[in-house]
Scaffold this motif. Structure first.
Motif, PDB file in Angstrom:
ATOM      1  N   LEU A 110      -4.701   9.202  -0.755  1.00 47.91           N
ATOM      2  CA  LEU A 110      -4.535   8.597   0.561  1.00 47.91           C
ATOM      3  C   LEU A 110      -5.873   8.483   1.294  1.00 47.91           C
ATOM      4  CD1 LEU A 110      -1.796   8.079   2.308  1.00 47.91           C
ATOM      5  CD2 LEU A 110      -2.679   9.957   3.635  1.00 47.91           C
ATOM      6  N   VAL A 111      -6.639   9.597   1.258  1.00 50.07           N
ATOM      7  CA  VAL A 111      -7.943   9.614   1.921  1.00 50.07           C
ATOM      8  C   VAL A 111      -8.882   8.611   1.248  1.00 50.07           C
ATOM      9  CG1 VAL A 111      -9.951  11.057   2.461  1.00 50.07           C
ATOM     10  CG2 VAL A 111      -7.662  11.999   2.685  1.00 50.07           C
ATOM     11  N   VAL A 144       2.297   7.852  -6.416  1.00 54.18           N
ATOM     12  CA  VAL A 144       1.297   8.873  -6.758  1.00 54.18           C
ATOM     13  C   VAL A 144       1.967  10.257  -6.696  1.00 54.18           C
ATOM     14  CG1 VAL A 144      -0.898   9.933  -6.062  1.00 54.18           C
ATOM     15  CG2 VAL A 144      -0.565   7.473  -5.829  1.00 54.18           C
ATOM     16  N   PRO A 145       1.799  11.082  -7.753  1.00 57.40           N
ATOM     17  CA  PRO A 145       2.418  12.419  -7.738  1.00 57.40           C
ATOM     18  C   PRO A 145       1.954  13.241  -6.526  1.00 57.40           C
ATOM     19  CG  PRO A 145       1.506  11.923  -9.896  1.00 57.40           C
ATOM     20  CD  PRO A 145       1.076  10.819  -8.991  1.00 57.40           C
ATOM     21  N   ASN A 146       2.843  14.131  -6.075  1.00 62.91           N
ATOM     22  CA  ASN A 146       2.574  14.938  -4.877  1.00 62.91           C
ATOM     23  C   ASN A 146       1.214  15.641  -4.899  1.00 62.91           C
ATOM     24  OD1 ASN A 146       4.953  14.329  -3.613  1.00 62.91           O
ATOM     25  ND2 ASN A 146       6.080  15.997  -4.597  1.00 62.91           N
ATOM     26  N   ARG A 195       0.844  -1.195   0.000  1.00 66.02           N
ATOM     27  CA  ARG A 195       0.000   0.000   0.000  1.00 66.02           C
ATOM     28  C   ARG A 195       0.884   1.251   0.000  1.00 66.02           C
ATOM     29  NH1 ARG A 195      -1.990   2.760   4.386  1.00 66.02           N
ATOM     30  NH2 ARG A 195      -3.885   3.970   4.030  1.00 66.02           N
ATOM     31  N   LYS A 196       1.943   1.204   0.836  1.00 67.40           N
ATOM     32  CA  LYS A 196       2.842   2.352   0.937  1.00 67.40           C
ATOM     33  C   LYS A 196       3.569   2.591  -0.387  1.00 67.40           C
ATOM     34  CE  LYS A 196       5.460   4.117   4.751  1.00 67.40           C
ATOM     35  NZ  LYS A 196       6.220   3.901   5.958  1.00 67.40           N
ATOM     36  N   PHE A 240      -1.625  13.190  -4.124  1.00 67.47           N
ATOM     37  CA  PHE A 240      -1.304  12.232  -3.081  1.00 67.47           C
ATOM     38  C   PHE A 240      -2.257  12.252  -1.884  1.00 67.47           C
ATOM     39  CE2 PHE A 240       1.253  12.802   0.857  1.00 67.47           C
ATOM     40  CZ  PHE A 240       1.366  11.489   1.223  1.00 67.47           C
ATOM     41  N   GLU A 241      -2.593  13.453  -1.379  1.00 70.43           N
ATOM     42  CA  GLU A 241      -3.473  13.510  -0.197  1.00 70.43           C
ATOM     43  C   GLU A 241      -4.865  12.952  -0.510  1.00 70.43           C
ATOM     44  OE1 GLU A 241      -3.820  17.133   1.989  1.00 70.43           O
ATOM     45  OE2 GLU A 241      -1.768  17.059   2.719  1.00 70.43           O
ATOM     46  N   PHE A 244      -8.066   5.052   2.202  1.00 70.76           N
ATOM     47  CA  PHE A 244      -8.478   4.811   3.583  1.00 70.76           C
ATOM     48  C   PHE A 244      -9.982   4.567   3.669  1.00 70.76           C
ATOM     49  CE2 PHE A 244     -10.167   6.692   7.535  1.00 70.76           C
ATOM     50  CZ  PHE A 244      -9.584   5.855   8.459  1.00 70.76           C
ATOM     51  N   ASN A 265      -8.621  20.856  -5.734  1.00 70.75           N
ATOM     52  CA  ASN A 265      -7.258  20.474  -5.351  1.00 70.75           C
ATOM     53  C   ASN A 265      -6.353  20.173  -6.532  1.00 70.75           C
ATOM     54  OD1 ASN A 265      -8.113  20.532  -2.803  1.00 70.75           O
ATOM     55  ND2 ASN A 265      -7.681  18.409  -2.295  1.00 70.75           N
ATOM     56  N   ILE A 311       1.225   4.198  -2.799  1.00 68.12           N
ATOM     57  CA  ILE A 311       1.032   5.619  -2.494  1.00 68.12           C
ATOM     58  C   ILE A 311       2.261   6.418  -2.930  1.00 68.12           C
ATOM     59  CG2 ILE A 311       0.768   7.278  -0.600  1.00 68.12           C
ATOM     60  CD1 ILE A 311      -0.930   5.120   0.812  1.00 68.12           C
ATOM     61  N   LYS A 312       3.440   5.773  -2.805  1.00 66.15           N
ATOM     62  CA  LYS A 312       4.698   6.455  -3.119  1.00 66.15           C
ATOM     63  C   LYS A 312       4.747   6.908  -4.579  1.00 66.15           C
ATOM     64  CE  LYS A 312       9.233   6.038  -1.188  1.00 66.15           C
ATOM     65  NZ  LYS A 312      10.079   5.199  -0.376  1.00 66.15           N
TER      66      LYS A 312
END
Lengths: 167, 355
Positions: free
Chosen positions: B197-198, B188-190, B181-182, B193-194, B201, B352, B185-186
């Motif tokens: 992540l949400v 995914v472009p900045n 999972r990490k 990313f948030e 989750f 965003n 996520i890594k």
């Protein structure tokens, strides 16, 4: 005692660089190695190029960032331009309010140089509170203390400001 | 103003593009469902066992060791279950084996009687045709079975292979799921990313709560059904009760489907219409308890969807992927709604993803 140390090493492994960075951050200070390891597992390492925006002002936030290497410039919109609020360096953190709710970010964060940051996010924090309530409570208490301290400073300065205005 | 409108359009276009991508992924998933099914079964087990692995880990035990402990524990549990219920299981199985030809004969006789009645009542049906068809088909059945034997063997081998793949997948997902999972996520472009992540989750929470809730719910329904059917003295109560627990995972249709074997056994084996009513009554009572007490406790708000939507999406799932489709319809629908909500918030409401 040596056996205990060896056993601990087998269980948790060596202390990593990320664990050291976390340890030096007020919100995670006072946690033991095992707890730091657990936090390390749920943090995300990100890298930003100079000038790249970490988050925009007024965007809903998802979590807290700790600067591992580099610098972050915090700016706020004022009138037509942008006013610099602060420049944060290694080991400093920002965006901690987003750990509590989805409230909009109070400033824009931009990487001043090539910057590595560690992100600790609300979803993982909420998960931690339910799966590891003890550790979650420790972090929550630290977070509350930091916010209480800020509130005291803000209250003191607004009282001072009001007193000066009344004069 | 014009720029603002253009960027709004761009945001909608982005949302539409992402949703088209998700739709394409779903189509691929349906086409290659045979490849994905062992992985889905593995994911169900992972969701179920993950809290246990986390619990072991909270004592400072390393993840790999925690997973090995869970596997060893499950193995012992399965062996213990077989050992403990061995006589019961073999007993019911032997009765079923003995009774199967009797049932087959009864079924054939029933069909012949039906055919007779039809021929008697409807003069346009040629006399003896239906009877001949039934006789031919039933005598050809052993031949058909023998002819199909290689297919059955291939299917069994496939099942064993899928089983092994599933066990390995469970082990690695449980052990390295967080790392995977990490890593995901890594990449995914900045900028995104948030939100990503949400999103991850929320989907994880919704599917996890649904699977764990359903398994607990099914287990309680199964146990209550077994107890109830045992009390009214229905044969194969253990099997039918367990079946009722397993079928409970498919909303609305499952509980009704579980009543069919109960009625069949009560009428064919016990020749007791009253017992059939009792069995239906027991299973209906269990459903009542389930809907009023167990389900709200086990599932909570994890499946807060309108029953009408459930009734609408179940047949679609069934049509596309059979039983698996019916099982996956609700959690998949929940995930898609959560995804839409979060992407809408991130892209349209807060903008965003604007450049």
């Amino acid at each position: 005692m040596k056996i205990l140390e060896a056993l601990k090493k087998i269980m948790t492994g060596e202390k990593t660089e990320v664990m050291r960075v976390l340890e030096s951050t007020p919100i995670f200070s006072g946690l033991n190695d095992l707890e730091l390891k657990k936090i390390e597992i749920i943090t995300h390492e990100r890298e930003y190029v100079p000038g790249e925006i970490v988050f925009h002002e007024n965007e809903p936030g998802a979590g807290l960032y700790i600067i591992r290497r580099g610098s972050i410039k915090l700016t706020k919109k004022s009138g037509a331009g942008e006013a610099e609020v602060a420049v944060l360096k290694n080991g400093e953190f920002f965006g901690e309010l987003a750990l509590l709710d989805e409230s909009p970010r109070s400033a824009t964060a931009t990487a001043g140089e090539k910057t590595q940051i560690l992100g600790f996010f609300r979803p993982d924090f909420l998960n931690l509170l339910s799966t590891e309530p003890k550790l979650g409570a420790k972090v929550l208490l630290k977070l509350s203390q930091i916010l209480a301290m800020r509130l005291r400073t803000t209250t003191a300065s607004s009282i001072k400001g009001a007193a000066e205005n009344g004069r | 103003m014009g720029v603002n409108r253009t960027s709004k359009w761009m945001s909608w276009a982005k949302l539409f593009a992402i949703y088209s991508g998700i739709l394409a992924a779903l189509v691929i998933f349906v086409i290659f469902q045979n490849v994905f099914i062992p992985l889905i079964i593995a994911m169900i087990f992972v969701y179920l066992l993950n809290p246990l692995a986390d619990w072991f880990e909270s004592f400072g035990i390393r993840r790999t060791l925690a997973v090995i402990l869970i596997f060893a524990g499950s193995f012992v549990l399965v062996l213990g279950f077989i050992f403990f219920f061995q006589s019961q299981i073999t007993g019911e199985f032997n009765t079923l084996k003995r009774q199967a030809p009797v049932y087959a004969a009864k079924l054939k006789q029933g069909l012949l009687d039906g055919a007779n009645a039809l021929e008697k009542n409807f003069s346009f049906i040629p006399k003896g045709d239906l009877r001949k068809l039934i006789e031919d088909k039933s005598s050809a059945f052993p031949d058909f079975l023998a002819k199909k034997m290689p297919d059955i063997l291939a299917w069994t081998m496939g099942l064993i292979t899928s089983g092994i793949v599933t066990v390995f997948a469970v082990f690695f997902f449980l052990k390295d799921g967080r790392k995977m999972r990490k890593s995901l996520i890594k990449i995914v472009p900045n900028k995104y990313f948030e939100t990503f992540l949400v999103l991850l989750f929320e989907i994880d929470q919704s599917i996890g709560a649904y699977i764990r809730g359903q398994i607990i719910d099914g287990a309680v329904v199964g146990l209550l059904s077994i107890a109830g059917l045992y009390l009214i003295g229905l044969k194969y109560g253990l099997f039918i009760g367990a079946l009722s627990g397993a079928f409970n995972i498919v909303p609305y249709l499952g509980p009704v489907a579980a009543m069919v074997p109960a009625v069949l056994v009560a009428t064919a084996e016990h020749h007791d219409a009253l017992l059939a009513f009792k069995a239906v009554g027991v299973l209906a009572l269990v459903q009542l308890i389930d809907n009023a007490v167990v389900s709200p406790l086990a599932l909570g708000k994890s499946v807060d969807i309108h029953p009408l939507i459930v009734i609408l999406i179940l047949p679609i799932g069934g049509m596309l992927m059979g039983v698996w489709g019916m099982l996956l319809a609700v959690p998949l629908y929940c995930s898609l709604t959560v995804t839409f909500e979060i992407l809408y918030k991130g892209i349209i409401k807060y903008g965003n993803w604007e450049a």
